[in-house]
Design a protein around this motif. Structure first.
Motif, short mmCIF file in Angstrom:
data_model
loop_
_atom_site.label_atom_id
_atom_site.label_comp_id
_atom_site.label_asym_id
_atom_site.label_seq_id
_atom_site.Cartn_x
_atom_site.Cartn_y
_atom_site.Cartn_z
N GLN A 29 22.35 52.24 16.50
CA GLN A 29 21.87 53.02 14.96
C GLN A 29 21.85 54.49 15.45
O GLN A 29 22.40 55.33 14.99
N ALA A 30 21.03 54.76 16.49
CA ALA A 30 20.78 56.20 16.75
C ALA A 30 21.86 56.86 17.27
O ALA A 30 22.25 57.90 17.26
N ALA A 31 22.59 55.99 18.33
CA ALA A 31 23.88 56.47 19.22
C ALA A 31 24.93 56.85 17.97
O ALA A 31 25.48 57.93 18.21
N ASN A 32 25.22 56.23 17.10
CA ASN A 32 26.06 56.35 15.76
C ASN A 32 25.65 57.50 15.03
O ASN A 32 26.78 58.38 14.77
N LYS A 33 24.26 57.68 14.82
CA LYS A 33 23.87 59.09 14.21
C LYS A 33 24.48 60.37 15.04
O LYS A 33 24.97 61.24 14.67
N ALA A 34 24.19 60.23 16.40
CA ALA A 34 24.49 61.30 17.34
C ALA A 34 26.01 61.41 17.20
O ALA A 34 26.54 62.72 17.34
N ALA A 35 26.71 60.18 17.18
CA ALA A 35 28.26 60.34 17.40
C ALA A 35 28.69 61.21 15.90
O ALA A 35 29.88 61.94 16.07
N ASP A 36 28.26 60.85 14.97
CA ASP A 36 28.78 61.48 13.64
C ASP A 36 28.38 62.98 13.49
O ASP A 36 29.42 63.64 13.20
N PHE A 37 27.18 63.28 14.16
CA PHE A 37 27.15 64.52 14.14
C PHE A 37 28.15 65.58 15.30
O PHE A 37 28.62 66.67 14.91
N TYR A 38 28.11 64.75 16.31
CA TYR A 38 29.14 65.41 17.30
C TYR A 38 30.33 65.70 16.81
O TYR A 38 31.19 66.73 17.03
N ARG A 39 31.27 64.31 16.06
CA ARG A 39 32.36 64.67 15.27
C ARG A 39 32.44 65.89 14.53
O ARG A 39 33.29 66.75 14.38
N TRP A 40 31.22 66.21 13.79
CA TRP A 40 31.29 67.20 12.61
C TRP A 40 31.14 68.68 13.57
O TRP A 40 31.80 69.71 13.52
N GLN A 41 30.53 68.60 14.66
CA GLN A 41 30.66 69.62 15.73
C GLN A 41 31.95 70.10 16.30
O GLN A 41 32.44 71.21 16.44
N GLN A 42 32.79 69.19 16.26
CA GLN A 42 33.97 69.09 17.12
C GLN A 42 35.24 69.39 16.36
O GLN A 42 36.28 69.52 16.64
N ARG A 43 34.74 69.43 14.89
CA ARG A 43 35.98 69.25 14.04
C ARG A 43 36.75 70.42 13.94
O ARG A 43 36.27 71.74 14.34
N ASP A 44 38.20 70.60 13.83
CA ASP A 44 38.97 71.63 13.84
C ASP A 44 40.03 71.56 12.67
O ASP A 44 40.99 72.28 12.95
N ASP A 45 39.68 70.99 11.57
CA ASP A 45 40.51 70.83 10.48
C ASP A 45 40.48 72.11 9.86
O ASP A 45 39.49 72.64 9.86
N SER A 46 41.52 72.47 9.14
CA SER A 46 41.47 73.87 8.35
C SER A 46 40.46 74.03 7.32
O SER A 46 39.94 74.99 7.19
N SER A 47 39.95 73.08 6.74
CA SER A 47 39.25 72.86 5.61
C SER A 47 37.73 73.26 5.92
O SER A 47 36.85 73.93 5.30
N SER A 48 37.41 73.13 7.30
CA SER A 48 36.18 73.43 7.75
C SER A 48 35.76 74.97 8.05
O SER A 48 34.68 75.40 7.94
N ASN A 49 36.79 75.71 7.84
CA ASN A 49 36.60 77.21 7.61
C ASN A 49 36.01 77.67 6.37
O ASN A 49 35.31 78.79 6.22
N SER A 50 35.77 76.75 5.38
CA SER A 50 35.15 76.94 4.11
C SER A 50 33.84 76.43 3.88
O SER A 50 32.99 76.81 3.11
N TYR A 51 33.49 75.84 5.16
CA TYR A 51 32.14 75.12 5.11
C TYR A 51 31.28 75.50 6.37
O TYR A 51 31.79 75.77 7.56
N LEU A 52 29.77 75.19 6.31
CA LEU A 52 29.21 75.39 7.34
C LEU A 52 28.53 74.04 7.63
O LEU A 52 27.57 73.55 6.52
N TYR A 53 28.33 73.26 8.74
CA TYR A 53 27.49 72.12 8.88
C TYR A 53 26.28 72.22 9.78
O TYR A 53 26.53 72.77 10.97
N VAL A 54 25.25 72.02 9.16
CA VAL A 54 23.99 72.23 9.85
C VAL A 54 23.22 71.01 9.70
O VAL A 54 23.21 70.09 8.79
N ARG A 55 22.38 70.61 10.42
CA ARG A 55 21.45 69.72 10.84
C ARG A 55 19.93 69.90 10.66
O ARG A 55 19.53 70.83 11.18
#
Length: 241
Positions: A114-140
C-alpha cells in the motif's frame, strides 16, 4: 523504475524491506544502510527517488536526518520518504514532513505494498510529460497529492525548507494556502517554462497576477511583495516583455 535505498540500524528490518521490494516490479532497492553517514554519502552521489527510513536510530533520529537532507548535485530535491517505526506516535512527525507514508513495525507485505503504491503514484506525477501538465502544478502536502492550476496561484512564499503556495480564494483548492516541503530552487525548476518569476529570495510570482509596481514593491491581490536587489534586473526584463 523507482530508485530506492533503506536506512535502519537493525539488519533484520533491512532484510525484510529487501525481501518485500524484490516482490514488486517498480522499486529497485539499490542499497541498504545501517549508518546515516554512509546513507548520506550515497544520496550525495547517486540519484535516489525513494528513501525507506527508520525513525529510531542511535546517532540521529530518522526525522532529524530527513530534515537535514538538502538538495545535492545528485538531486534537485530530497527523495520521497516512507518512514518505518515501532512507535505510532511518530506518525505525526512524518505527517509534518510530507512523508509518502509510514509503516508501523512489524508490518505485513500488504501494508508495505500500500505504501509502495502511494510512492509509485507520486513518482508517476513527477515524471509526467503530457502537454496538459504545463497548466498545472502537482505538489505533495499532508499525505495528499494536490493538483493546482497555475492560473489559480497568487504567489509562492519560501519558508526555510517549506513553501507556502497562496491561492485565489475562489479556486477549487482555496482559500487556504498549500504548505509543501520543497526548496525555492526546486520550485523554480518546475516553473521554468511558465510565466512565473522569482522576485525575491522568498517569493516567486506569476507575471499576469501583478496589479502594480511601485518603489520596488509588487502588488498582487492586496498583498505587497518586495523585489530583491539581485532579482530586479531579471524581473524588469521579464515584466517589460
Amino acid at each position: 523504475m523507482i530508485r530506492a535505498i533503506a536506512l535502519d540500524d537493525e539488519p533484520p528490518a533491512l532484510r525484510i524491506l529487501s525481501h518485500f521490494c524484490q516482490q514488486v516490479s517498480f522499486i529497485d532497492l539499490s542499497n541498504t544502510f545501517t549508518r546515516t553517514d554512509e546513507a548520506l554519502r550515497h544520496l550525495n552521489q547517486f540519484q535516489t527517488d525513494l528513501l525507506f527510513l527508520d525513525i529510531n536510530m542511535p546517532s540521529i533520529s530518522g526525522i532529524d536526518f530527513y530534515r537535514e537532507i538538502s538538495p545535492t548535485s545528485a538531486s534537485s530535491q530530497p527523495p520521497m520518504v516512507i518512514f518505518t517505526t515501532a512507535y505510532a506516535e511518530h506518525a505525526v512527525d512524518g505527517f509534518t514532513l510530507n512523508a509518502v507514508d509510514y509503516l508501523l513495525k512489524p508490518f505485513t507485505f500488504e501494508r508495505f505494498l500500500q505504501a509502495a503504491n502511494k510512492a509509485a503514484d507520486f513518482y508517476r506525477w513527477q515524471q509526467r510529460d503530457d502537454s496538459s501538465s504545463n497548466s498545472y502544478l502537482y505538489v505533495r502536502a499532508d499525505y495528499t497529492l494536490h493538483k493546482l492550476a497555475l492560473a489559480d496561484i497568487l504567489l509562492i512564499e519560501g519558508l526555510d525548507d517549506y513553501l507556502k503556495i497562496h491561492l485565489d480564494p475562489n479556486s477549487p483548492n482555496g482559500p487556504h494556502p498549500i504548505v509543501t516541503r520543497m526548496t525555492m530552487k526546486a520550485m523554480q525548476e518546475r516553473l521554468a517554462n511558465s510565466n512565473f518569476v522569482r522576485v525575491h529570495r522568498s517569493y516567486i510570482v506569476p507575471l499576469n497576477r501583478i496589479e502594480a509596481v511601485r518603489h520596488k514593491t509588487l502588488f498582487i491581490a492586496d498583498r505587497e511583495v518586495p523585489i530583491g536587489a539581485s532579482y530586479e534586473s531579471d524581473f524588469i526584463h521579464r515584466f517589460g516583455k
